[in-house]
Write an enzyme that holds these catalytic residues in place. Structure first.
Site, mmCIF file in Angstrom:
data_model
loop_
_atom_site.group_PDB
_atom_site.id
_atom_site.type_symbol
_atom_site.label_atom_id
_atom_site.label_comp_id
_atom_site.label_asym_id
_atom_site.label_seq_id
_atom_site.Cartn_x
_atom_site.Cartn_y
_atom_site.Cartn_z
ATOM 1 N N LYS A 1 1.162 4.332 -2.838
ATOM 2 C CA LYS A 1 0.936 5.740 -2.514
ATOM 3 C C LYS A 1 2.153 6.598 -2.879
ATOM 4 C CE LYS A 1 -3.253 5.506 -0.950
ATOM 5 N NZ LYS A 1 -4.365 6.096 -1.727
ATOM 6 N N TYR B 1 0.835 -1.196 0.000
ATOM 7 C CA TYR B 1 0.000 0.000 0.000
ATOM 8 C C TYR B 1 0.872 1.250 0.000
ATOM 9 C CZ TYR B 1 -3.274 3.491 1.896
ATOM 10 O OH TYR B 1 -4.033 4.619 2.113
#
Length: 262
Positions: free
Chosen positions: A158, A154
């Site tokens: 990002k 994740y």
């Protein structure tokens, strides 16, 4: 400023995306909503109409499939007659909150949903946004500015979003294309999915999704390049990251409850 504008909000069946849809609806925008769950989308769409949306539509989609992402953007442009705001809010493919154990499938899944689908949506909507001199709003995270443990895939996605959209903003500026790019750098928000995955694993308090959505919409309408929410929970760490990286890491690490992390 917003009444009559055409808005696509991804990940809008629950959480921050749902609240963003309501904010735009209250101001009289035409909204297109998308997520994976049809029943929730239908309910949110009905509420948007009650709140005053100029019109409200929804389309079920899986952002792990880039063709599906393309189709959503194209359908929004067709249904709404163009596009003024592209709000990229969906998240998925994260898996469990825990240590990286070499699972490449998890990395690829997260990359598809949390990075590549954002680019696909932007690519499909780009011509319409250039015509309307519109806005792109990207949900980022403190994990996209400072590497976060236990969410490696994740966090990587990002970071990639930050690089792509900061570069795209500069291209728009240099080419004098009046399309704004707002990066919303968020902390721990009290969405159902975030609390379920992270709730017993960190000691920090979650910020309310309703206020978060209000701040995101405000930043989008004012065409701000960045939003930090909650400001005092995010901005100081970002400012000090390059000056005292070890100190910042040590402070952030204290929020994790290691015995609850697999």
């Amino acid at each position: 400023m917003v009444k009559g504008k055409r808005v696509l909000v991804t990940g809008s069946s629950t959480g921050i995306g749902e609240q963003i849809a309501y904010k735009f609806a209250e101001m009289g925008a035409h909204v297109m909503l998308t997520a994976r769950r049809a029943k929730q989308l239908e309910e949110v769409t009905k509420k948007c109409l009650k709140l005053g949306a100029g019109s409200a539509h929804y389309m079920v989609s899986d952002m792990g499939n880039l063709t599906s992402a393309h189709n959503v953007a194209q359908e929004a442009i067709t249904k709404l007659g163009g596009l003024d705001y592209l709000v990229l809010n969906h998240v998925g493919g994260i898996g469990s909150f825990g240590s990286f154990k070499g699972d490449m499938d998890a990395v690829l899944s997260s990359n598809n949903v949390n990075f590549l689908s954002y680019i696909q949506l932007t690519s499909t909507a780009l011509k319409a946004l250039l015509q309307s001199q519109g806005s792109i709003v990207v949900m980022s995270s403190l994990s996209g500015r400072i590497g976060a443990p236990f969410t490696t895939s994740y966090s990587a996605a990002k970071f990639a979003l930050e690089g792509f959209y900061s570069s795209l903003r500069r291209e728009f500026d240099l080419n004098k294309n009046n399309v704004s790019v707002t990066m919303a750098v968020l902390g721990f928000i009290d969405t159902e999915s975030a609390v379920r995955k992270v709730g017993d694993k960190v000691t920090m308090s979650a910020s309310p999704k309703e206020i978060c959505a209000d701040e995101v919409v405000k930043a989008a309408v004012l065409r701000k390049p960045e939003l930090f929410y909650p400001f005092w929970g995010i901005k100081p760490f970002v400012l000090l990251r390059d000056w005292t990286p070890t100190l910042i890491s040590n402070i952030l690490d204290k929020f994790y409850v290691l015995e609850n992390i697999q």
